[in-house]
Design a protein around this motif. Structure first.
Motif, short mmCIF file in Angstrom:
data_model
loop_
_atom_site.label_atom_id
_atom_site.label_comp_id
_atom_site.label_asym_id
_atom_site.label_seq_id
_atom_site.Cartn_x
_atom_site.Cartn_y
_atom_site.Cartn_z
N UNK A 147 3.78 36.54 -35.69
CA UNK A 147 4.07 37.46 -34.63
C UNK A 147 5.18 38.39 -35.05
N UNK A 148 4.94 39.62 -34.88
CA UNK A 148 5.87 40.64 -35.29
C UNK A 148 6.61 41.15 -34.05
N UNK A 149 7.93 40.83 -34.08
CA UNK A 149 8.73 41.21 -32.91
C UNK A 149 9.05 42.69 -32.90
N UNK A 150 9.11 43.29 -34.03
CA UNK A 150 9.44 44.70 -34.09
C UNK A 150 8.33 45.54 -33.49
N UNK A 151 7.13 45.07 -33.57
CA UNK A 151 6.01 45.84 -33.08
C UNK A 151 5.71 45.57 -31.62
N UNK A 152 6.37 44.50 -31.03
CA UNK A 152 6.07 44.18 -29.64
C UNK A 152 6.72 45.17 -28.70
N UNK A 153 6.06 45.46 -27.64
CA UNK A 153 6.66 46.41 -26.71
C UNK A 153 7.85 45.77 -25.99
N UNK A 154 8.90 46.50 -25.78
CA UNK A 154 10.12 46.04 -25.10
C UNK A 154 9.95 46.29 -23.62
N UNK A 155 10.13 45.20 -22.93
CA UNK A 155 10.05 45.34 -21.48
C UNK A 155 11.41 45.81 -20.98
N UNK A 156 11.42 46.91 -20.40
CA UNK A 156 12.67 47.43 -19.88
C UNK A 156 12.79 47.04 -18.42
N UNK A 157 13.90 46.35 -18.12
CA UNK A 157 14.15 45.94 -16.76
C UNK A 157 15.16 46.91 -16.18
N UNK A 158 14.75 47.67 -15.29
CA UNK A 158 15.63 48.66 -14.68
C UNK A 158 15.83 48.32 -13.21
N UNK A 159 17.08 48.44 -12.76
CA UNK A 159 17.43 48.20 -11.36
C UNK A 159 17.43 49.52 -10.62
N UNK A 160 17.14 49.44 -9.36
CA UNK A 160 17.20 50.69 -8.59
C UNK A 160 18.63 51.22 -8.54
N UNK A 161 18.80 52.50 -8.50
CA UNK A 161 20.11 53.15 -8.49
C UNK A 161 20.88 52.82 -7.22
#
Length: 180
Positions: free
Chosen positions: A1-15
């Motif tokens: 498994x290639x971690x560099x190629x995995x998509x990064x889940x961005x967790x964003x909070x509401x402003x």
């Protein structure tokens, strides 16, 4: 498994959530600041009274008068312990036999003691002051309800009462009346 190629889940909070927390913190700080100004600046009597009640105390420490010595170390004046016999007239319960024994110990007439104890409206009456401790112990041995004792001091001048005019003298309460 290639971690560099995995998509990064961005967790964003509401402003609005971060702004709401900032508002809560600023409001809490402002409330604390306002309360602090009120207590320390405007209404500081309460805190001052609390601080003084925890810090300062008035404790009366009774002390007897010391000895007065001449340059050769001879005693000129000394305070000796004595007792005062007092009573609460409304609480005294005397039999005739106890009255006669009390009068004999205090070197008073029974009529004089009856006269002092007759006014039951009074809260306090001296029966006799400056009684020697031995006599006071015998009075206490009578176990008369309403009769009590206080410790006092009497000034004694071994070389004669004439030295009292030079050294000064005290009254019945061991308070200086006159002298240097």
């Amino acid at each position: 498994m290639n971690f560099a190629a995995s998509p990064v889940l961005a967790l964003t909070l509401p402003v609005w959530r971060s702004r709401f927390l900032l508002f809560v913190f600023i409001t809490g700080f402002a409330l604390l600041l306002g309360r602090s100004v009120y207590l320390q600046g405007l209404n500081n009597d309460f805190l001052r009274a609390k601080g003084e009640s925890r810090f300062s105390r008035v404790i009366e420490i009774p002390a007897n008068r010391g000895r007065i010595l001449d340059r050769n170390g001879e005693v000129l004046a000394v305070s000796t312990p004595v007792k005062s016999v007092w009573a609460i007239p409304g609480e005294v319960q005397l039999s005739r036999r106890q009255l006669a024994r009390l009068a004999a110990l205090l070197e008073m007439s029974p009529g004089e003691i009856d006269k002092r104890l007759a006014d039951t409206d009074r809260d306090f009456v001296f029966l006799k002051r400056q009684v020697p401790p031995e006599v006071a112990e015998r009075v206490a041995g009578l176990h008369i309800p309403g009769v009590f004792q206080n410790r006092e001091y009497r000034r004694y001048y071994p070389s004669g009462e004439v030295t009292a005019h030079v050294l000064g003298f005290t009254g019945a309460d061991d308070i200086g009346r006159a002298g240097p």
